[in-house]
Design an enzyme around this catalytic site. Structure first.
Site, PDB file in Angstrom:
ATOM      1  N   ILE A  84      30.762 -91.272  71.335  1.00 27.48           N
ATOM      2  CA  ILE A  84      30.209 -90.253  72.231  1.00 27.48           C
ATOM      3  C   ILE A  84      30.442 -90.640  73.688  1.00 27.48           C
ATOM      4  CG2 ILE A  84      28.104 -89.101  73.007  1.00 27.48           C
ATOM      5  CD1 ILE A  84      27.104 -89.282  70.098  1.00 27.48           C
ATOM      6  N   ALA A 102      20.869 -89.831  73.572  1.00 29.50           N
ATOM      7  CA  ALA A 102      20.990 -90.780  72.456  1.00 29.50           C
ATOM      8  C   ALA A 102      19.711 -90.822  71.622  1.00 29.50           C
ATOM      9  CB  ALA A 102      21.350 -92.162  72.992  1.00 29.50           C
ATOM     10  N   ARG A 103      18.758 -91.652  72.040  1.00 29.61           N
ATOM     11  CA  ARG A 103      17.494 -91.779  71.328  1.00 29.61           C
ATOM     12  C   ARG A 103      16.363 -91.969  72.343  1.00 29.61           C
ATOM     13  NH1 ARG A 103      19.652 -89.702  67.783  1.00 29.61           N
ATOM     14  NH2 ARG A 103      19.867 -90.303  65.588  1.00 29.61           N
ATOM     15  N   GLU A 126       2.417 -94.513  76.180  1.00 31.64           N
ATOM     16  CA  GLU A 126       0.986 -94.669  75.917  1.00 31.64           C
ATOM     17  C   GLU A 126       0.131 -93.879  76.902  1.00 31.64           C
ATOM     18  OE1 GLU A 126       0.009 -98.783  75.829  1.00 31.64           O
ATOM     19  OE2 GLU A 126       1.391 -99.267  74.191  1.00 31.64           O
ATOM     20  N   HIS A 185      16.468 -81.570  71.472  1.00 28.30           N
ATOM     21  CA  HIS A 185      17.384 -82.282  70.570  1.00 28.30           C
ATOM     22  C   HIS A 185      18.468 -81.343  70.029  1.00 28.30           C
ATOM     23  CE1 HIS A 185      17.725 -85.765  67.417  1.00 28.30           C
ATOM     24  NE2 HIS A 185      18.797 -85.626  68.196  1.00 28.30           N
ATOM     25  N   ILE A 186      19.248 -80.798  70.955  1.00 29.74           N
ATOM     26  CA  ILE A 186      20.284 -79.822  70.586  1.00 29.74           C
ATOM     27  C   ILE A 186      21.692 -80.393  70.713  1.00 29.74           C
ATOM     28  CG2 ILE A 186      18.850 -77.841  71.189  1.00 29.74           C
ATOM     29  CD1 ILE A 186      20.470 -77.688  73.847  1.00 29.74           C
ATOM     30  N   ALA A 193      23.765 -81.848  68.777  1.00 33.24           N
ATOM     31  CA  ALA A 193      24.700 -81.484  67.708  1.00 33.24           C
ATOM     32  C   ALA A 193      24.549 -80.021  67.277  1.00 33.24           C
ATOM     33  CB  ALA A 193      24.493 -82.393  66.501  1.00 33.24           C
TER      34      ALA A 193
END
Length: 304
Positions: free
Chosen positions: A145, A220-221, A251, A269-270, A272
């Protein structure tokens, strides 16, 4: 019998049905235990195609006949890997298929942030933004990527800096230390997997190395960033902006807090979520299931 945790493209379902396999989709509003208590006959399912939903070890125990889990995507942090490996269930995934789609979204988020598009559209005012051309872009991680992003950036005449956990041949940019990348980049884009050692990778100490004019991109994450530290940087104008497609709450501050910030952009989270990527992923996942049931070699077996 095959179970889907979420919908997949029609071509994938068609391929499974063409092979005389019955396909069921798990209801979103029921846990695995609730659903399989109502439909005990589904416990004999031999294949599972899973996208982004979480699968726990307890969930896996509800499917004693499972032979294959086909991950419709790249990350496997939503799966109980030790339990899957212990049971000898084949695990496949689809790396590379989503690279172009995620890379294009990454570029879009860069441009949206620089041109302040969400603010401009919402307020219908001529807000002053910045150009991408001529900027220094830092890529943290250098897999498929990141390399695709690097190629997409070429017409913009940007300077590209790369940090990777090990030396790699860089296509267009220059490999530097993490400190150099964070201090010198106008735009920082994350391209790392979610692992125990990458959790909170961009912590308060590292975020403070960024220029107050820098923009942070994460497709990514969510766990890669210390969200609480990021909020403080954005709130105090110590960072020009952040645009993310993935999210992990801290937190102290939740998503509602971030959404009040004018210099924060989030998409659900689009990365893909394009017709072309979904069709290709569904095709490969269905093929992986069929290959497993026929005793054939996997297209892309996950390596533990």
């Amino acid at each position: 019998m095959i179970i889907l945790t979420e919908p997949i493209a029609a071509n994938g379902r068609a391929l499974l049905k063409k092979s005389q396999l019955t396909v069921y989709q798990k209801p979103v509003n029921l846990s695995w235990q609730q659903w399989l208590t109502k439909r005990p006959e589904l416990r004999v399912a031999v294949g599972l195609i899973i996208r982004a939903s979480q699968l726990t070890e307890h969930d896996l125990e509800q499917l004693p006949a499972l032979k294959i889990i086909a991950r419709h995507g790249v990350g496997v942090d939503n799966l109980p890997l030790p339990a899957i490996q212990k049971r000898g269930i084949r695990l496949t995934y689809t790396p590379g298929i989503n690279a172009q789609s995620v890379a294009e979204l990454t570029l879009a988020l860069m441009l949206m942030s620089l041109r302040r598009l969400p603010e401009t559209i919402a307020e219908q005012q001529r807000l002053t933004g910045s150009m991408l051309s001529g900027k220094t872009v830092g890529l943290i991680g250098y897999g498929t990527i990141a390399q695709t992003v690097e190629k997409l950036l070429q017409p913009f005449a940007v300077k590209i800096l790369v940090w990777n956990h090990r030396p790699k041949k860089i296509l267009y940019g220059k490999q530097v230390t993490l400190e150099q990348l964070l201090q010198q980049s106008s735009i920082i884009s994350l391209h790392m997997p979610a692992l125990p050692e990458t959790r909170g990778f961009l912590n308060q100490e590292r975020l403070k190395l960024l220029s107050s004019q820098a923009i942070l991109i994460n497709t990514a994450r969510g766990t890669l960033i210390d969200s609480d530290a990021l909020y403080q940087q954005l709130k105090n104008q110590q960072l020009k902006g952040a645009a993310v497609d993935v999210w992990s709450a801290g937190e102290r501050y939740d998503l509602a807090d971030f959404q009040k910030l004018a210099n924060f952009i989030i998409t659900p989270h689009i990365g893909a979520q394009t017709a072309e990527t979904l069709a290709a992923s569904a095709q490969q996942c269905a093929s992986e299931v069929l290959r497993c049931l026929r005793g054939e070699k996997a297209i892309k077996l996950y390596r533990y």
